[in-house]
Motif scaffolding. Structure first.
Motif, PDB file in Angstrom:
ATOM      1  N   GLU A 159      -4.332   2.714   5.885  1.00 17.52           N
ATOM      2  CA  GLU A 159      -3.946   1.466   5.010  1.00 17.52           C
ATOM      3  C   GLU A 159      -2.509   1.451   5.424  1.00 17.52           C
ATOM      4  OE1 GLU A 159      -4.494   3.666   1.129  1.00 17.52           O
ATOM      5  OE2 GLU A 159      -6.632   4.012   1.738  1.00 17.52           O
TER       6      GLU A 159
ATOM      7  N   SER B 122       0.776  -1.301   0.212  1.00 19.68           N
ATOM      8  CA  SER B 122       0.025   0.230  -0.059  1.00 19.68           C
ATOM      9  C   SER B 122       0.161   0.855  -0.117  1.00 19.68           C
ATOM     10  CB  SER B 122      -1.092   0.012   1.226  1.00 19.68           C
ATOM     11  OG  SER B 122      -0.190   0.391   2.335  1.00 19.68           O
TER      12      SER B 122
ATOM     13  N   ASP C  95       0.189  -1.534   5.564  1.00 22.07           N
ATOM     14  CA  ASP C  95      -0.243  -2.648   5.827  1.00 22.07           C
ATOM     15  C   ASP C  95       0.902  -3.605   6.352  1.00 22.07           C
ATOM     16  OD1 ASP C  95       1.589  -2.357   3.720  1.00 22.07           O
ATOM     17  OD2 ASP C  95       0.864  -3.294   2.327  1.00 22.07           O
TER      18      ASP C  95
END
Length: 291
Positions: A184, A115, A186
């Motif tokens: 977000e 990401s 990851d």
């Protein structure tokens, strides 16, 4: 001053503000099973993350002096906060001594993320360190990866108390990790040597959130590899059968020997001898003591 007659059969000294460095110790034992090891848990002064930098430096120098007095041939600063605050001073003070510090694994994390968002869990002092921030900015320029910094106030204290799987630990981890996932991330960097000790709890939390795909980065393996390189380069590596003695491990703590013994048993499944010691900070140099 470090002795110029360091022996390959001498021990490697490893220390942390508490039990967190055991996460590094287990990597060193796995990669260098023939090395004698000394481990100091400075639990009487833990955690380092909320202490003034001058005190952290004083503790690092005092513990290094203690380990050298026990005959250490190399020193591993198995603490991110201590590395940020004092590893440069330690190397300048003991130029003949192999010294290995630890740093959050930003590079491997940047290579893992899909990401482009990496969460970094660490103490506030680590995240505020100039060297850390320069590294973060450099890797961001090279890769475009964004590093989301999360100071984990109080997490080291809970780990020191042995709360590795309690409901309180899970709530604390959720408090720190959920905001990173919401942005977000990851990939998560375990930027304190204490944090791999709750890796199992973190993995369970992530699975429960439906985020079992999040990668976790622990740099203990890299520390052990660097130590091995320095010992070989300096002709200090101990090999099978050296002096006919098996590898030994001795623990020291500035707090409770009972607590460190319990940590060795519960975290590593071993039972080495452990001693409580008083390690005082070195006195400020004066004209009469300087060499």
């Amino acid at each position: 001053m470090v002795s110029t007659t360091l022996s390959h059969d001498a021990p490697v000294g490893i220390f942390d503000s508490g039990v967190g460095g055991l996460s590094v110790l287990r990597h060193i034992q796995a990669q260098l099973p023939h090395e004698h090891l000394l481990y100091v848990a400075d639990s009487g002064y833990a955690p380092y993350g909320d202490k003034p930098e001058a005190l952290v430096i004083a503790r690092v120098l005092a513990i290094a002096d203690f380990l050298i007095a026990q005959g250490a041939k190399a020193i591993v600063v198995a603490c991110n906060t201590a590395t940020v605050a004092a590893v440069r001073v330690l190397r300048e003070t003991h130029p003949g001594m192999p010294v290995v510090g630890v740093e959050p694994g930003l590079k491997p994390a940047a290579a893992l993320t899909r990401s482009g968002k990496v969460g970094v869990l660490a103490t506030a002092r680590t995240l505020q360190g100039a060297k850390f921030l320069l590294l973060r900015d450099q890797i961001h320029r090279e890769t475009g990866v964004d590093f989301l910094l999360q100071p984990c106030v109080g997490l080291v204290d809970q780990i020191e108390l042995g709360e590795l799987n309690s409901s309180g630990m899970m709530a604390t981890l959720d408090h720190f990790i959920a905001p990173l996932l919401a942005q977000e991330a990851d990939t998560l960097v375990l930027g304190c040597t204490h944090y791999p000790l709750v890796r199992g709890a973190i993995e369970r939390l992530l699975v429960g959130m439906g985020r079992g795909d999040v990668a976790l980065v622990d740099t203990g393996d890299a520390v052990a590899r660097q130590l091995a390189r320095l010992l070989v380069a300096g002709g200090l590596a101990r090999t099978v059968g050296t002096e006919g003695l098996p590898a030994s491990l001795t623990g020291y703590t500035t707090a409770s020997a009972v607590a460190l013994t319990a940590a060795f048993r519960s975290l590593l499944g071993i039972d080495p001898p452990v001693y409580a010691v008083n390690i005082a900070e070195p006195q400020a140099p004066s004209a009469s003591t300087c060499n």
